[in-house]
Design an enzyme around this catalytic site. Structure first.
Site, PDB file in Angstrom:
ATOM      1  N   GLY A  64       1.019  -1.159  -0.087  1.00 55.39           N
ATOM      2  CA  GLY A  64       0.091  -0.103   0.098  1.00 55.39           C
ATOM      3  C   GLY A  64       0.558   1.087   0.102  1.00 55.39           C
ATOM      4  O   GLY A  64       2.026   1.114   0.402  1.00 55.39           O
ATOM      5  N   GLY A 113       0.210  -4.704   0.742  1.00 59.44           N
ATOM      6  CA  GLY A 113      -1.053  -4.398   0.108  1.00 59.44           C
ATOM      7  C   GLY A 113      -0.753  -5.435  -1.399  1.00 59.44           C
ATOM      8  O   GLY A 113      -2.004  -5.784  -1.801  1.00 59.44           O
ATOM      9  N   GLU A 136       4.943  -5.606   7.646  1.00 57.71           N
ATOM     10  CA  GLU A 136       4.554  -4.431   8.398  1.00 57.71           C
ATOM     11  C   GLU A 136       5.119  -4.184   9.885  1.00 57.71           C
ATOM     12  O   GLU A 136       5.086  -3.073  10.208  1.00 57.71           O
ATOM     13  CB  GLU A 136       3.060  -4.679   8.672  1.00 57.71           C
ATOM     14  N   ASP A 144      -1.815  -6.916   7.527  1.00 56.53           N
ATOM     15  CA  ASP A 144      -3.280  -6.721   7.200  1.00 56.53           C
ATOM     16  C   ASP A 144      -3.604  -7.113   6.078  1.00 56.53           C
ATOM     17  O   ASP A 144      -2.933  -8.074   5.526  1.00 56.53           O
ATOM     18  CB  ASP A 144      -3.595  -4.878   7.358  1.00 56.53           C
ATOM     19  N   THR A 437     -23.357 -20.326  31.764  1.00 57.26           N
ATOM     20  CA  THR A 437     -22.518 -21.523  31.655  1.00 57.26           C
ATOM     21  C   THR A 437     -23.691 -22.325  32.716  1.00 57.26           C
ATOM     22  O   THR A 437     -23.855 -22.162  33.797  1.00 57.26           O
ATOM     23  CB  THR A 437     -21.401 -21.638  32.608  1.00 57.26           C
ATOM     24  N   LYS A 587     -18.282 -24.172  40.447  1.00 58.93           N
ATOM     25  CA  LYS A 587     -19.582 -24.483  39.935  1.00 58.93           C
ATOM     26  C   LYS A 587     -19.338 -25.110  38.573  1.00 58.93           C
ATOM     27  O   LYS A 587     -19.908 -26.003  38.411  1.00 58.93           O
ATOM     28  CB  LYS A 587     -20.328 -22.943  39.339  1.00 58.93           C
TER      29      LYS A 587
END
Ligand code: NAD
Length: 640
Positions: A64, A113, A136, A144, A437, A587
């Protein structure tokens, strides 16, 4: 002057990028020319397939145009940059989903890009000089354009390695990593294009395919898998530091020059993108969370300045090392963007949602849905209604006009009584999505009652705790019909980062209690090992350094370490305030044993974990403490 040359040639539509002096870098103007052509040809019967190539010797597309984005970012035009990314990502997704074959001919540099343009095509061709990379982290961004997903699909931990170190892939490497399909020497491309134009048949590509010269990453896979498998960027660096080899020292050198924020976020993103059920739109939505914030909150502007504008190659990153990057910063950078987010629909469709149970988990989950632009009506007997949620007068009031009713309640008995109350008033075809849950039997009973009433139903318990609920990074385990899962998915995508459709009604709860049985058992094992290590005179930090990169590795050790001051931030660093309370673990262990009994499963470790947490919560001082407070409990004791 046009930045692309789009023309029909025989049976193909051919797009050539014509910006060779800028190595065909993808600018906003180029994007504006490309997208409409691709859309037209998708519906044009005279175009059998599309070929994309690039002019000039050096590059198919070197990325890009980040210099353009830098100019916007430093002149108060952040929205222009955000718009560019959104439009680029839209094109990436459209290429990925294109209804016709696309042949991309990727010579020379193919970066960032360029990967988004070439590597989502159906037939990706490379040649002798192809150099594909996602670099990047060098400029303070994240992989990306769907690159984090491609990296996540690469064999073993190659994706993490390439994403972090910005490693370049030659033709064989690109095929091995899943960024390309076919090697064809560049001298053969004119003949290939001619044949494609003549026949309109994509199978022609295979007939030109040859074996590429050997790559360099396949022989390195043992090292890569050994060191790049950690839960976080910190784990990866710690693992590399345990050995002094050519491989580890080259990796550490490479890491030292990259943006710490970018590397941490890259690892997190790649891990998220490994979920099997993500659409390309969801992948890009996750990446956009970072890029939307990149100009103002990350190293991006400084990275582009240092590497591409001033070219001093001396970026001053916001953090000195990856260990200095707070995990909470990465969670924040990857939090959902609400109505500013990237989505397939230009404007997300608004749903009417009833939300019942606005406690520790339900409150932030409902807030994220409201922030995303949905109309949320919430009800709770006690907990306050979050600011952006409309307060309903009763559970029925919240449920009556809703497209989806979400429940986040303490247990199965309460869920059943709430369901009995609301099912008669819910509108036909609406969906009841229970995220609490509860025991498998209650989940199945509620689902059956909902289906009898002509409603959709799914059980979708979560993992990720209160932090995940606030950050929109929960994992959902879903049981119910495909139709119910599809109806719930847009909302699960907002409240969480991942959802797995586990099977029919109750399957989500089954997955949850199996997972939490493992969690309870491992936490106990981790705590008793730390307490024993203390008595053996072993330093806790050393114990962590060894175990977190050895076969004792686990989530409870690496991501939620129960020893204060060791490993990443966890409730142990906050006097064991929950986090995930010991009574909630009790639990869940109770539910797992109830389920084990009902199906006659032998679960001796689960049974012992239940007995220990029962004692801890009911007879000792575990109530109100995080479940990792087992460690101070063991510290005080000798052998019984
Ligand atoms: P919580 O106690 O904070 O919230 C439950 C809420 O339900 C309370 O505010 C309560 O007033 C409300 N409620 C109870 N009966 C009601 C009724 N009849 N009508 C309306 N509201 C009613 O609990 P939580 O931590 O938000 O957990 C919710 C569920 O999520 C539980 O099933 C829990 O096991 C599960 N869970 C919790 C965590 C966690 O870290 N807290 C993690 C994963 C899963």
């Amino acid at each position: 002057m046009s930045l692309i040359h789009a023309r029909k040639q025989g049976k193909i539509g051919r797009i050539t990028l014509t910006r060779p002096k800028a190595m065909n870098a993808l600018s906003a103007a180029m994007l504006a020319e490309l997208s409409p052509v691709l859309r037209d040809w998708a519906e044009d019967d005279s175009v059998a397939l599309v070929v994309i190539d690039g002019e000039g010797e050096k590059a198919f597309c070197a990325g890009g145009d980040v210099a353009e984005i830098h100019t916007w970012g430093t002149s108060g035009q952040v929205e222009k940059a955000q718009k560019f990314w959104r439009e680029e990502y839209r094109m990436n997704a459209e290429l990925f989903e294109y209804p016709k074959a696309i042949v991309s001919l990727m010579h020379g540099y193919v970066m960032g890009g360029g990967v988004g343009l070439g590597c989502h095509a159906s037939h990706r061709v490379v040649c002798e000089n192809s150099q594909i990379s996602m670099p990047e982290t060098v400029i303070g961004l994240i992989p990306d354009v769907g690159g984090s997903w491609l990296l996540g699909q690469a064999p073993g931990r190659l994706g993490e390695y390439l994403g972090i170190t910005a490693g370049r892939m030659g033709p064989a490497d690109a095929i091995f990593a899943g960024f390309a399909d076919t090697y064809i020497p560049q001298s053969e491309w004119p003949a290939l294009i001619e044949k494609l134009a003549e026949t309109g048949d994509f199978n022609v590509v295979d007939t030109f395919g040859q074996t590429p010269p050997a790559g360099r990453y396949e022989p390195m896979m043992d090292d890569i898998n050994a060191h790049f498998a950690g839960e976080s960027m910190g784990d990866i660096v710690r693992s590399l530091r345990t050995q002094d080899t050519d491989f580890t020292s080259k990796c550490l050198d490479s890491i030292a020059s990259k943006s710490p924020i970018s590397m941490c976020a890259t690892v997190e993103l790649i891990h998220r993108q490994r979920a099997s059920n993500l659409t390309i739109w969801k992948v890009l939505e996750q990446e956009y969370r970072f890029t939307h914030r990149a100009i103002e909150e990350t190293d991006f502007i400084e990275g582009v300045r240092a590497r591409l504008i001033d070219k001093d190659n001396a970026p001053v990153w916001k953090h000195e090392s990856v260990e200095d990057v707070p995990p909470v910063l990465i969670s924040r950078l990857l939090m959902p963007l609400g109505k500013d987010g990237f989505s397939k629909e230009e404007k997300g469709q608004t749903m009417k949602i009833g939300f019942i149970g606005l406690g520790n988990m339900g409150g932030p989950m409902a807030t994220n849905l409201a922030n995303a632009g949905h109309d949320v009506n919430g009800f709770d007997l006690v907990a306050p209604c979050p600011e952006k949620v409309n307060k309903a007068a009763s559970a029925q009031d919240a449920a009556k006009d809703a497209d989806i009713v979400i429940t986040m309640l303490p247990n199965g008995a309460i869920l059943k009584s709430v369901a009995e109350d609301i099912l008669p008033v819910m509108k036909d075809g609406a969906c009841l999505l229970d995220c609490s849950t509860v025991d498998v039997e209650s989940a199945r009973a509620v689902s059956e009652a909902a289906e009898k009433r002509g409603l959709l139903a799914a059980d979708a318990p979560v993992s990720g705790g209160i932090t995940g609920a606030a950050a929109g990074t929960l994992t959902f385990m879903v049981g119910g019909s495909e139709e119910a899962y599809k109806a719930a998915l847009p909302l699960l995508d907002i409240m969480g980062q991942k959802s797995v459709h586990c099977g029919d009604a109750g399957a989500g709860q089954a997955a949850k209690i199996c997972n939490n049985m493992i969690l309870g058992v491992t936490m106990i094992a981790t705590c008793e090992a730390f307490a024993m290590a203390d008595k053996l005179g072993l330093d806790r930090q050393k114990m962590f350094d060894v175990v977190s990169t050895s076969s004792g590795y686990s989530w409870t050790m690496n991501a939620y370490c129960p020893a204060p001051g060791v490993g990443p931030q966890s409730p142990a660093d906050n006097d064991y305030k929950p986090g995930f309370a010991a009574e909630l673990m009790l639990k869940d262990l109770g539910l797992s044993q109830q389920a084990a009994e009902s199906v006659d499963a032998d679960t001796p470790m689960g049974k012992m974990a239940l007995a220990l947490y029962e004692k801890f919560v009911e007879d000792e001082d575990g109530k109100g403490m995080d479940f990792s407070a087992m460690l101070p409990r063991f510290e005080k004791r000798g052998r019984e």
